[in-house]
Design an enzyme around this catalytic site. Structure first.
Site, PDB file in Angstrom:
ATOM      1  N   SER A 152      38.660   5.714  -0.033  1.00 59.72           N
ATOM      2  CA  SER A 152      38.402   6.270  -1.251  1.00 59.72           C
ATOM      3  C   SER A 152      38.195   5.539  -1.908  1.00 59.72           C
ATOM      4  O   SER A 152      37.816   4.590  -2.776  1.00 59.72           O
ATOM      5  CB  SER A 152      38.101   8.335  -0.806  1.00 59.72           C
ATOM      6  OG  SER A 152      37.707   8.867  -1.286  1.00 59.72           O
ATOM      7  N   TYR A 153      38.563   6.953  -2.990  1.00 60.39           N
ATOM      8  CA  TYR A 153      38.745   6.260  -4.707  1.00 60.39           C
ATOM      9  C   TYR A 153      39.838   5.212  -4.623  1.00 60.39           C
ATOM     10  O   TYR A 153      40.342   4.517  -5.599  1.00 60.39           O
ATOM     11  CB  TYR A 153      39.146   7.523  -5.543  1.00 60.39           C
ATOM     12  CG  TYR A 153      38.962   7.291  -7.036  1.00 60.39           C
ATOM     13  CD1 TYR A 153      37.892   7.391  -8.209  1.00 60.39           C
ATOM     14  CD2 TYR A 153      40.204   6.808  -7.594  1.00 60.39           C
ATOM     15  CE1 TYR A 153      37.497   6.670  -9.279  1.00 60.39           C
ATOM     16  CE2 TYR A 153      39.813   6.203  -8.731  1.00 60.39           C
ATOM     17  CZ  TYR A 153      38.351   6.465  -9.657  1.00 60.39           C
ATOM     18  OH  TYR A 153      38.281   5.930 -10.798  1.00 60.39           O
ATOM     19  N   ASP A 206      30.439   8.851   7.933  1.00 64.63           N
ATOM     20  CA  ASP A 206      30.885   9.364   6.980  1.00 64.63           C
ATOM     21  C   ASP A 206      29.642   9.529   5.510  1.00 64.63           C
ATOM     22  O   ASP A 206      28.978   8.248   5.406  1.00 64.63           O
ATOM     23  CB  ASP A 206      32.333   7.869   6.043  1.00 64.63           C
ATOM     24  CG  ASP A 206      32.273   7.855   4.707  1.00 64.63           C
ATOM     25  OD1 ASP A 206      32.044  10.160   4.583  1.00 64.63           O
ATOM     26  OD2 ASP A 206      32.503   7.686   3.855  1.00 64.63           O
ATOM     27  N   GLY A 226      40.573   9.957  -5.015  1.00 65.83           N
ATOM     28  CA  GLY A 226      40.073  11.415  -5.764  1.00 65.83           C
ATOM     29  C   GLY A 226      40.007  11.025  -6.666  1.00 65.83           C
ATOM     30  O   GLY A 226      38.693  11.379  -6.572  1.00 65.83           O
TER      31      GLY A 226
END
Length: 492
Positions: A200-201, A412, A104
């Site tokens: 991701s994060y 991606d 996030g």
């Protein structure tokens, strides 16, 4: 003669007593071998049974146990993280424990990881039933999800200022406290090998948590030792400068942006700086504009048009000020939510997770949080600390001997394979095995390169959430990672 008879009787009684003791002991040993739960206290067994999920609404029948509930990480503040734990589908006593984290920052590992990527149960459209995922990662490990930090999903704090003090450091410290306390609740898994994975994060979360465990294992009492062996991160945010530069190169190389936009960004923007010039800002607006019409997280999948078209096209992550990457995170285009192979899957998940009967079955929302469950928290709007590069931590943990794999879905556009390759080159590790294909059955699954202390794997045709797009290949990937085996270099 009487004395001899008396001695014989005593010997017989003694023999019978010893035989009884031996048989009794052997029965205890056999029962302990069959069921480790006999070693657990009644209090621990009671806590586990209280967290056991008997049956979720719409859940298909399964043979493994699963548990959900809260683990307190700060008693004074009333801060607790929500978890969901799935025993391995077979031989859980012999399998490692794998923790999965989404990023996030502020997004739910249950909403994405469990419900749409690699967990056992996927919410479905229509009747809001659950589908069993045949490629669930608890076929490879005992699988643990946690909604972290507080404010995400069902996790909560009774001290409102906690939300304003969130950042990478607090998140890692709370996640460590969670693990220490979770292993106290499930002590039968303390001796198991422990791994962390995420995407991701979580390129921040996972190495930072691994570093805390690595450091604490040197000073913590033996009862708090965590048997950390390594971690695996996918499409991971690792370094501001290369992550942002790699996004631009990827978009141009995949015919997403024009030569003009590409050259404008390259000439006007310096991604090693934290401030944008007006010219760079304009060039980046032109770059992000294209992602209004296609999915940045997976270039070649459709967008969700089944629901309100205006909201389907603009489903946004909350804008979290102060988070990395410090330049791109200020742009609306960066803050779009991922969709997935079924671009409407997130709608099904949110509908399911907000059902009162589902929350009751999961022992969730016990404090009656005054907002709906969402994939990504609307309450987390500020982030206190977010280092521009995680590479120093990676270097430290490589030197510490942890097993580290980095993987990248190659369709991606959010944190593309181009960015990750630039980032890993920045580490300066020696290459021990050159770029080569790996296979899933008869087809090329992607490519690998082995560095001294780190493996990089690409997954061909996968978007940002690799297990969503390539479930079979991702299960093979995690199985090989956990077994510390190279992926197949030939068709099989």
């Amino acid at each position: 003669m009487a004395s001899f008879k008396l001695s014989s009787h005593l010997l017989l009684l003694l023999s019978l007593f010893l035989l009884l003791v031996v048989n009794s002991a052997s029965r205890v040993i056999r029962r302990e071998d069959i069921d480790d739960e006999l070693k657990l206290s009644e209090e621990v067994l009671g806590q586990q049974e209280a967290d056991r999920v008997i049956r979720l609404p719409g859940q298909p029948k399964v043979d493994f146990k699963h548990y959900a509930g809260y683990v307190t990480v700060n008693v004074t503040h009333g801060r607790a993280l929500f978890y969901w734990f799935f025993e391995a589908t077979k031989n859980p006593k012999e399998k490692p424990v794998l923790l999965w984290l989404n990023g996030g920052p502020g997004c739910s590992s249950i909403g994405y990881g469990e419900a749409e990527e690699l967990g056992p149960f996927f919410p479905q459209k229509g009747e809001q039933k659950l589908k069993f995922n045949p490629y669930t990662w608890n076929k490879a490990a005992n699988l643990l999800f946690v909604e972290s930090p507080v404010g995400v999903g069902y996790s909560y704090s009774n001290t409102s200022r906690d939300i304003k003090e969130l950042g990478d450091t607090v998140t890692a410290e709370d996640a460590y406290k969670f693990l220490v306390n979770w292993f106290e609740r499930f002590p039968q898994y303390k001796s198991h090998d422990f791994y962390i994975s995420g995407e991701s994060y979580a390129g921040h979360y996972v190495p930072q948590l691994a570093e805390v465990i690595y450091d604490q294992n040197k000073i913590a009492p033996k009862k708090h030792h965590i048997n950390l062996k390594g971690f695996m991160i996918g499409n991971a945010l690792l370094d501001d400068e290369t992550d942002q530069r790699g996004m631009i190169d990827y978009a141009w190389g995949h015919a997403v942006i024009s030569d003009r936009v590409y050259q404008n960004v390259k000439s006007q923007c310096n991604f090693s700086q934290n401030n944008l010039s007006d010219a760079c800002n304009k060039a980046l607006n032109d770059y992000f504009a294209v992602y209004h019409i296609i999915d940045m997280y997976s270039l070649y999948v459709p967008r969700c048009e089944k629901y309100n078209s205006s909201t389907a096209r603009t489903r946004q992550l909350p804008v979290v000020h102060g988070t990395a990457p410090h330049l791109f995170s200020t742009f609306e285009g960066w803050n779009r939510k991922p969709a997935g192979y079924d671009p409407c899957a997130s709608h099904y998940t949110e509908a399911y997770m907000n059902r009162p009967d589902v929350q009751e079955a999961l022992h969730a929302n016990v404090t009656k949080i005054p907002y709906a469950w969402t994939h990504c928290s609307d309450n987390i709007t500020f982030w206190r600390d977010s280092p521009p590069s995680i590479l120093p931590i990676i270097k430290k943990l490589v030197a510490g001997g942890l097993r580290i794999w980095v993987y990248s879905g190659d369709t991606d556009g959010r944190i593309p394979v181009t960015a990750t390759r630039l980032t890993l080159n920045k580490l300066g590790l020696n290459t021990t095995e050159e770029w080569s294909p790996w296979y899933y059955k008869k087809q090329v699954g992607g490519w690998t390169i082995v560095y001294d202390g780190l493996m990089f794997v690409t997954v061909r045709g996968a978007g940002h959430q690799v297990p969503t797009f390539k479930p079979k290949e991702s299960l093979q990937l995690v199985r090989h990672f956990l077994a510390n085996k190279k992926l197949p270099s030939k068709p099989f």
